[in-house]
Design a protein around this motif. Structure first.
Motif, PDB file in Angstrom:
ATOM      1  N   GLN A   1      82.174   3.867  65.925  1.00 10.54           N
ATOM      2  CA  GLN A   1      82.148   3.582  64.474  1.00 10.54           C
ATOM      3  C   GLN A   1      83.041   2.406  64.122  1.00 10.54           C
ATOM      4  O   GLN A   1      82.678   1.546  63.328  1.00 10.54           O
ATOM      5  CB  GLN A   1      82.599   4.815  63.688  1.00 10.54           C
ATOM      6  CG  GLN A   1      81.610   5.945  63.710  1.00 10.54           C
ATOM      7  CD  GLN A   1      81.972   7.050  62.735  1.00 10.54           C
ATOM      8  OE1 GLN A   1      81.173   7.385  61.892  1.00 10.54           O
ATOM      9  NE2 GLN A   1      83.167   7.592  62.842  1.00 10.54           N
TER      10      GLN A   1
ATOM     11  N   GLN B   1      80.505   1.016  61.138  1.00 10.01           N
ATOM     12  CA  GLN B   1      79.419   1.823  60.580  1.00 10.01           C
ATOM     13  C   GLN B   1      79.830   3.285  60.496  1.00 10.01           C
ATOM     14  O   GLN B   1      80.711   3.722  61.238  1.00 10.01           O
ATOM     15  CB  GLN B   1      78.167   1.729  61.467  1.00 10.01           C
ATOM     16  CG  GLN B   1      77.538   0.368  61.519  1.00 10.01           C
ATOM     17  CD  GLN B   1      77.039  -0.081  60.168  1.00 10.01           C
ATOM     18  OE1 GLN B   1      76.235   0.601  59.533  1.00 10.01           O
ATOM     19  NE2 GLN B   1      77.511  -1.219  59.702  1.00 10.01           N
ATOM     20  N   ASN B   2      79.190   4.025  59.592  1.00  6.62           N
ATOM     21  CA  ASN B   2      79.422   5.454  59.471  1.00  6.62           C
ATOM     22  C   ASN B   2      78.292   6.213  60.165  1.00  6.62           C
ATOM     23  O   ASN B   2      77.196   6.372  59.620  1.00  6.62           O
ATOM     24  CB  ASN B   2      79.504   5.863  57.997  1.00  6.62           C
ATOM     25  CG  ASN B   2      79.671   7.359  57.837  1.00  6.62           C
ATOM     26  OD1 ASN B   2      80.009   8.068  58.783  1.00  6.62           O
ATOM     27  ND2 ASN B   2      79.418   7.853  56.638  1.00  6.62           N
ATOM     28  N   LEU B   3      78.563   6.660  61.384  1.00  8.93           N
ATOM     29  CA  LEU B   3      77.550   7.372  62.169  1.00  8.93           C
ATOM     30  C   LEU B   3      77.078   8.639  61.475  1.00  8.93           C
ATOM     31  O   LEU B   3      75.929   9.050  61.605  1.00  8.93           O
ATOM     32  CB  LEU B   3      78.161   7.789  63.506  1.00  8.93           C
ATOM     33  CG  LEU B   3      78.091   6.814  64.668  1.00  8.93           C
ATOM     34  CD1 LEU B   3      78.993   7.286  65.787  1.00  8.93           C
ATOM     35  CD2 LEU B   3      76.666   6.690  65.150  1.00  8.93           C
TER      36      LEU B   3
ATOM     37  N   CYS C   1      73.745   9.292  59.271  1.00  8.27           N
ATOM     38  CA  CYS C   1      72.396   9.532  59.826  1.00  8.27           C
ATOM     39  C   CYS C   1      71.994  10.990  59.651  1.00  8.27           C
ATOM     40  O   CYS C   1      72.746  11.893  59.983  1.00  8.27           O
ATOM     41  CB  CYS C   1      72.383   9.156  61.307  1.00  8.27           C
ATOM     42  SG  CYS C   1      70.887   9.696  62.165  1.00  8.27           S
TER      43      CYS C   1
ATOM     44  N   ILE D   1      71.937   7.728  68.182  1.00 12.31           N
ATOM     45  CA  ILE D   1      72.858   8.019  67.079  1.00 12.31           C
ATOM     46  C   ILE D   1      73.348   9.464  67.159  1.00 12.31           C
ATOM     47  O   ILE D   1      74.525   9.759  66.972  1.00 12.31           O
ATOM     48  CB  ILE D   1      72.158   7.771  65.714  1.00 12.31           C
ATOM     49  CG1 ILE D   1      71.677   6.324  65.607  1.00 12.31           C
ATOM     50  CG2 ILE D   1      73.108   8.108  64.557  1.00 12.31           C
ATOM     51  CD1 ILE D   1      72.731   5.271  65.741  1.00 12.31           C
TER      52      ILE D   1
ATOM     53  N   ASN E   1      67.465  -1.390  61.575  1.00 16.87           N
ATOM     54  CA  ASN E   1      68.383  -1.559  60.442  1.00 16.87           C
ATOM     55  C   ASN E   1      67.624  -1.627  59.122  1.00 16.87           C
ATOM     56  O   ASN E   1      68.028  -1.038  58.124  1.00 16.87           O
ATOM     57  CB  ASN E   1      69.190  -2.856  60.600  1.00 16.87           C
ATOM     58  CG  ASN E   1      70.216  -2.767  61.719  1.00 16.87           C
ATOM     59  OD1 ASN E   1      70.286  -1.765  62.423  1.00 16.87           O
ATOM     60  ND2 ASN E   1      71.000  -3.815  61.892  1.00 16.87           N
TER      61      ASN E   1
ATOM     62  N   CYS F   1      66.138   1.990  58.094  1.00 15.24           N
ATOM     63  CA  CYS F   1      66.984   3.171  57.887  1.00 15.24           C
ATOM     64  C   CYS F   1      67.239   3.425  56.394  1.00 15.24           C
ATOM     65  O   CYS F   1      67.810   2.588  55.699  1.00 15.24           O
ATOM     66  CB  CYS F   1      68.326   2.996  58.605  1.00 15.24           C
ATOM     67  SG  CYS F   1      69.421   4.420  58.354  1.00 15.24           S
TER      68      CYS F   1
ATOM     69  N   VAL G   1      72.224   2.801  57.781  1.00 16.62           N
ATOM     70  CA  VAL G   1      72.954   2.752  59.055  1.00 16.62           C
ATOM     71  C   VAL G   1      72.473   1.536  59.840  1.00 16.62           C
ATOM     72  O   VAL G   1      71.262   1.343  60.005  1.00 16.62           O
ATOM     73  CB  VAL G   1      72.709   4.042  59.883  1.00 16.62           C
ATOM     74  CG1 VAL G   1      73.449   3.971  61.213  1.00 16.62           C
ATOM     75  CG2 VAL G   1      73.130   5.270  59.092  1.00 16.62           C
TER      76      VAL G   1
END
Ligand code: SF4
Ligand code: SF4
Length: 135
Positions: free
Chosen positions: A19, A24-26, A29, A53, A80, A83, A87
């Motif tokens: 992350q 990014q904020n996993l 998802c 992910i 990308n 999503c 994400v």
């Protein structure tokens, strides 16, 4: 692919490392699968993007870093754009490649490329591959 889940793996620092590197904020998802449905390389991957992910959320470092999929991603960014949670999967996959390359775990051994292949491969493809697959 057989996946073993354990509390130790889930609590590992791998999830936060990925992350941080990808910014990014996993956990955003929710496994809708739209990234994999649009990925032009998913059919060739041992772990499709949405599963990558999920494994990263679970801190399953070995399963991800040993996969072929992280090297098959061509960074086209289709995932990308698809999503719904924003994400940036391509950046997350790039961070996994970077973890391997920073540990000197090159995916390509230049010395193993035959002379015939060196003559046949277009220079731009060779340079691109060296940049992507070696440290
Ligand atoms: S960036 Fe990689 S994972 Fe995403 S759609 Fe393209 S090839 Fe697939
Ligand atoms: S498209 Fe986004 S929310 Fe859906 S599975 Fe892929 S990463 Fe998760």
């Amino acid at each position: 692919m057989t996946v073993f889940v354990s509390r130790d793996k889930i609590n590992s620092g791998f999830t936060s490392k990925v992350q941080r590197l990808a910014d990014q904020n996993l956990m955003a998802c929710y496994q809708c699968g739209k990234c994999s449905a649009g990925c032009p390389m998913a059919a060739y991957m041992d772990v499709p993007p949405n599963q990558m992910i999920r494994l990263a959320q679970l801190g399953m470092e070995d399963e991800l870093l040993d996969s072929e999929a992280i090297w098959l991603c061509v960074s086209c960014m289709t995932c990308n754009t698809r999503c719904p949670k924003g994400v940036r999967i391509a950046e997350l996959i790039e961070s996994m490649r970077q973890i391997q390359l920073r540990a000197r775990q090159d995916h390509l051994q230049a010395e193993k490329i035959s002379a015939a292949d060196l003559r046949a491969i277009p220079p731009i493809a060779l340079i691109g591959s060296m940049r992507k697959f070696t440290s």
